[in-house]
Motif scaffolding. Structure first.
Motif, short mmCIF file in Angstrom:
data_model
loop_
_atom_site.label_atom_id
_atom_site.label_comp_id
_atom_site.label_asym_id
_atom_site.label_seq_id
_atom_site.Cartn_x
_atom_site.Cartn_y
_atom_site.Cartn_z
N SER A 95 0.72 -1.20 -0.03
CA SER A 95 0.12 0.00 0.09
C SER A 95 0.76 1.41 0.20
O SER A 95 1.78 1.60 1.06
CB SER A 95 -0.87 -0.17 1.32
OG SER A 95 -1.43 1.34 1.30
N LEU A 96 0.50 1.97 -0.77
CA LEU A 96 1.36 3.61 -0.91
C LEU A 96 1.08 4.29 0.13
O LEU A 96 1.77 5.03 0.73
CB LEU A 96 0.92 4.16 -2.35
CG LEU A 96 1.71 5.42 -2.43
CD1 LEU A 96 3.21 5.40 -2.25
CD2 LEU A 96 1.21 6.00 -3.60
N LYS A 97 -0.21 4.10 0.78
CA LYS A 97 -0.46 4.98 1.87
C LYS A 97 0.29 4.57 3.16
O LYS A 97 0.77 5.61 4.00
CB LYS A 97 -1.87 4.74 2.40
CG LYS A 97 -2.55 5.41 3.37
CD LYS A 97 -3.89 5.19 4.03
CE LYS A 97 -4.39 5.82 5.13
NZ LYS A 97 -3.50 5.73 6.34
N ASP A 98 0.67 3.34 3.20
CA ASP A 98 1.64 3.01 4.48
C ASP A 98 3.01 3.38 4.21
O ASP A 98 3.34 4.22 5.14
CB ASP A 98 1.68 1.27 4.46
CG ASP A 98 0.60 0.53 4.84
OD1 ASP A 98 -0.54 1.30 5.41
OD2 ASP A 98 0.46 -0.47 4.59
N ILE A 99 3.52 3.68 3.15
CA ILE A 99 4.85 4.16 2.57
C ILE A 99 4.77 5.72 3.06
O ILE A 99 5.65 6.18 3.70
CB ILE A 99 5.13 3.81 1.37
CG1 ILE A 99 5.27 2.38 1.10
CG2 ILE A 99 6.50 4.64 0.97
CD1 ILE A 99 6.53 1.59 2.08
N LEU A 100 3.67 6.28 2.73
CA LEU A 100 3.51 7.73 2.82
C LEU A 100 3.63 8.08 4.53
O LEU A 100 3.91 9.20 4.92
CB LEU A 100 2.52 8.21 2.12
CG LEU A 100 2.69 8.44 0.49
CD1 LEU A 100 1.59 8.96 -0.32
CD2 LEU A 100 3.92 9.04 -0.05
N ASP A 101 2.72 7.25 5.18
CA ASP A 101 2.52 7.37 6.58
C ASP A 101 4.05 7.27 7.07
O ASP A 101 4.34 8.01 8.20
CB ASP A 101 1.61 6.29 6.99
CG ASP A 101 0.22 6.55 6.92
OD1 ASP A 101 0.03 7.75 6.29
OD2 ASP A 101 -0.64 5.69 7.06
#
Length: 111
Positions: A95-101
């Motif tokens: 998930s890209l969201k996890d990376i951005l978090d």
């Protein structure tokens, strides 16, 4: 009369990996906040055979501070996102969201 057979119809297609519009909107949202704070000044997008890389720079002449890599490994249907800094890999996820978090937490710790 026999019909010709195109071998390209039967070969597996090599999937090009790229950041789609939704990916870029999420990444650039984080990026633009840091540009407005004066922390980041440049970025680059690079494409290789099975990956796309979004590199973030403080100055264009330096090595990237962070790199977000979208990679499609053999046999996988979904790409994997990897966050790297100068010191090595910080996180990986589907998930890209996890990376951005994780990237956002890194920025809070640095400031």
């Amino acid at each position: 009369m026999p019909q010709p057979v195109l071998l390209s119809d039967y070969r597996p297609r090599a999937g090009k990996v790229f950041f789609d519009r939704a990916d870029l909107m999420r990444i650039l949202s984080v990026y633009s906040r840091q540009v407005s704070r004066g922390l980041w000044r440049d970025y680059a997008i690079d494409h290789r055979s099975n990956m796309a890389v979004f590199s973030i720079y403080r100055r264009s002449q330096e090595q990237p501070l962070f790199a977000i890599t979208k990679v499609l490994l053999r046999g996988d249907r979904d790409p994997k996102y990897i966050l790297q800094s100068r010191n090595g890999q910080l996180a990986s996820s589907r998930s890209l969201k996890d990376i951005l978090d994780v990237l956002s937490r890194q920025l809070i710790a640095v400031n």
